[in-house]
Design a protein around this motif. Sequence first.
Motif, short mmCIF file in Angstrom:
data_model
loop_
_atom_site.label_atom_id
_atom_site.label_comp_id
_atom_site.label_asym_id
_atom_site.label_seq_id
_atom_site.Cartn_x
_atom_site.Cartn_y
_atom_site.Cartn_z
N VAL A 37 143.06 24.01 -7.57
CA VAL A 37 141.66 24.32 -7.78
C VAL A 37 141.03 23.09 -8.42
O VAL A 37 141.58 22.53 -9.37
N SER A 38 139.91 22.66 -7.88
CA SER A 38 139.20 21.52 -8.45
C SER A 38 137.89 22.01 -9.06
O SER A 38 137.18 22.82 -8.46
N PHE A 39 137.59 21.52 -10.26
CA PHE A 39 136.37 21.92 -10.95
C PHE A 39 135.39 20.75 -10.96
O PHE A 39 135.72 19.65 -11.42
N GLU A 40 134.19 21.00 -10.46
CA GLU A 40 133.15 19.98 -10.37
C GLU A 40 131.86 20.57 -10.95
O GLU A 40 131.39 21.61 -10.48
N GLN A 41 131.30 19.91 -11.96
CA GLN A 41 130.15 20.52 -12.64
C GLN A 41 128.83 20.32 -11.90
O GLN A 41 127.84 20.99 -12.21
N THR A 42 128.78 19.44 -10.89
CA THR A 42 127.57 19.29 -10.09
C THR A 42 127.70 20.12 -8.80
O THR A 42 128.64 20.90 -8.66
N ASP A 43 126.76 19.90 -7.89
CA ASP A 43 126.78 20.69 -6.65
C ASP A 43 127.32 19.91 -5.46
O ASP A 43 127.18 20.34 -4.32
N ASN A 44 127.95 18.74 -5.73
CA ASN A 44 128.38 17.91 -4.61
C ASN A 44 129.61 17.10 -4.99
O ASN A 44 129.89 16.91 -6.17
N VAL A 45 130.34 16.65 -3.99
CA VAL A 45 131.42 15.71 -4.21
C VAL A 45 130.82 14.30 -4.34
O VAL A 45 129.67 14.07 -4.01
N GLY A 46 131.63 13.36 -4.83
CA GLY A 46 131.19 11.98 -4.85
C GLY A 46 131.11 11.35 -6.23
O GLY A 46 131.04 10.13 -6.36
N GLY A 47 131.07 12.18 -7.29
CA GLY A 47 131.09 11.63 -8.64
C GLY A 47 129.95 10.66 -8.90
O GLY A 47 128.78 10.96 -8.65
N THR A 48 130.30 9.46 -9.36
CA THR A 48 129.28 8.49 -9.75
C THR A 48 128.48 7.97 -8.57
O THR A 48 127.43 7.35 -8.75
N HIS A 123 130.99 24.21 -12.00
CA HIS A 123 131.95 24.68 -12.99
C HIS A 123 132.25 23.56 -13.98
O HIS A 123 132.72 22.49 -13.59
N HIS A 124 131.95 23.82 -15.23
CA HIS A 124 132.11 22.85 -16.30
C HIS A 124 133.38 23.17 -17.10
O HIS A 124 133.55 24.31 -17.56
N VAL A 125 134.25 22.19 -17.22
CA VAL A 125 135.48 22.39 -17.99
C VAL A 125 135.16 22.26 -19.48
O VAL A 125 134.77 21.18 -19.94
N VAL A 138 143.12 26.45 -19.16
CA VAL A 138 141.88 25.75 -18.84
C VAL A 138 140.71 26.73 -18.95
O VAL A 138 140.69 27.75 -18.25
N THR A 139 139.77 26.42 -19.82
CA THR A 139 138.58 27.25 -20.01
C THR A 139 137.40 26.59 -19.32
O THR A 139 137.07 25.43 -19.62
N VAL A 140 136.81 27.30 -18.36
CA VAL A 140 135.70 26.74 -17.60
C VAL A 140 134.50 27.67 -17.67
O VAL A 140 134.64 28.88 -17.86
N ILE A 141 133.32 27.07 -17.53
CA ILE A 141 132.08 27.84 -17.50
C ILE A 141 131.49 27.76 -16.10
O ILE A 141 131.25 26.66 -15.57
N ASP A 142 131.27 28.92 -15.49
CA ASP A 142 130.52 28.98 -14.24
C ASP A 142 129.05 28.81 -14.62
O ASP A 142 128.42 29.72 -15.18
N LEU A 143 128.49 27.63 -14.35
CA LEU A 143 127.17 27.29 -14.85
C LEU A 143 126.07 28.14 -14.21
O LEU A 143 125.05 28.43 -14.85
#
Length: 444
Positions: A37-48, A123-125, A138-143
Amino acid sequence: MCLAQENKKSVAIIGCGAAGLAALKHFTAEGSPFKCVSFEQTDNVGGTWVYTDRVGKDKYGLPVHSSMYKSLRTNLPKEIMELQGFPHKGPEDKSYVAANEMLKYLEDYADHFDLKKHIKFHHHVKEISPLEGDRWRVTVIDLQENNVEILEFDGVVVCIGNYSNPAVPEVPGIEKFRGMKIHSHDYRDSSVFKDKNTVVIGCGPSGLDISFDIAKVAEKVYLSHHNQRVKNMKFPSNMVQKIDIKEVVENGIVFQDGSYEQVDSILYCTGYNYKYPFLSPECGIRVENNHVKPLFKHILNIEHPTMYFIGIPTNTAGFCMIDLQVQFAKTFLEGRVKLPSKEEMIEDTRLDVESRLASGLRPKELHMMGRRSKDYYDSLASLSGLESVSPVVLQIYFDGIDRFMCDFSHFREDKYKLLDKDHYMVQFPNEDEPVMRRQEIVSN
């Protein structure tokens, strides 16, 4: 869920930039003993590589991750900015591409390997803490839903990148300055510098790139630095090189040589700090003078060897390194190769730090690779039974950096083509025929 899936080891991947996507690709490959499972806090892949006009905080009140600005083009050829098994599809007529083209490459990579089904966007870790048996909570927040989830995993792979936590140096008198002060992390375009006198602090790749960008519209740009290699560069007529700052006053800068310049704004191009606020103290990871420790081979948490960090080293061919580091992590997490003992890893790390300091690196530069890159890649490959990074990739990296330093205004016009593991072609601007070159990388 089928029995085979239940027997797989669970892995949390933090972040979905280039490193996170490479981790997902390798850890979810057919026949892999992992479920991810990968957690990404934005709405897209690509990071910076994801551009946003926003600076400071995002819509959820979290720090904006991306440092991307509108005019950015890669400062390395795209031919060495590829993830394994997925070459760039174009454009063939140029090697240095815009940020949106790199983002498209990463989005296509995610689609090609069907990775998005493993990603929890928005999802913010919040916290990662160790459990017995080298497992993890691992505690995550579904934003979007504002819900908190607490999950358990057998392994954690941290892929949050290096360019989201600005390093701002202490400059004497800065509190007196009446003008604008920003870090390159918040730089988006040059318009706010139109007709202004600006001092840019730092002459790394971003410092130079942004200085040239600002100079197109500014009255004057003062580039403050102490890099001897930059001294002989050709600059626009309204750019002036200055030495380090002595102090800041209300409306200007006093430099170490006693000279004074009146300026309207200060732009820090002073790099970034490693920061892991979601790691509990029990994880054993600390950052001292921007050195992440204790890490074996700049990757593995020595205190808890089921936690790996991807992409920490700098001054090297990052995309190729990411792929090798991910495969290194996968090899040891699945137990195909036995890790060295904790004592051996501590000793190896101690010797590495001592060697780096003895070579002249400062304590805050201990993750820089540079000419040590080949030895580093070879050591990862030797330990894990993997294939090392092709030497020609590093040759292009170092040759590209040399071109960057000697002809900043035109180096992005160079065109590269890899021929095999030892040779490449390069077409320089204003030359009719491309030049064939052979890799000649030597260890530090």
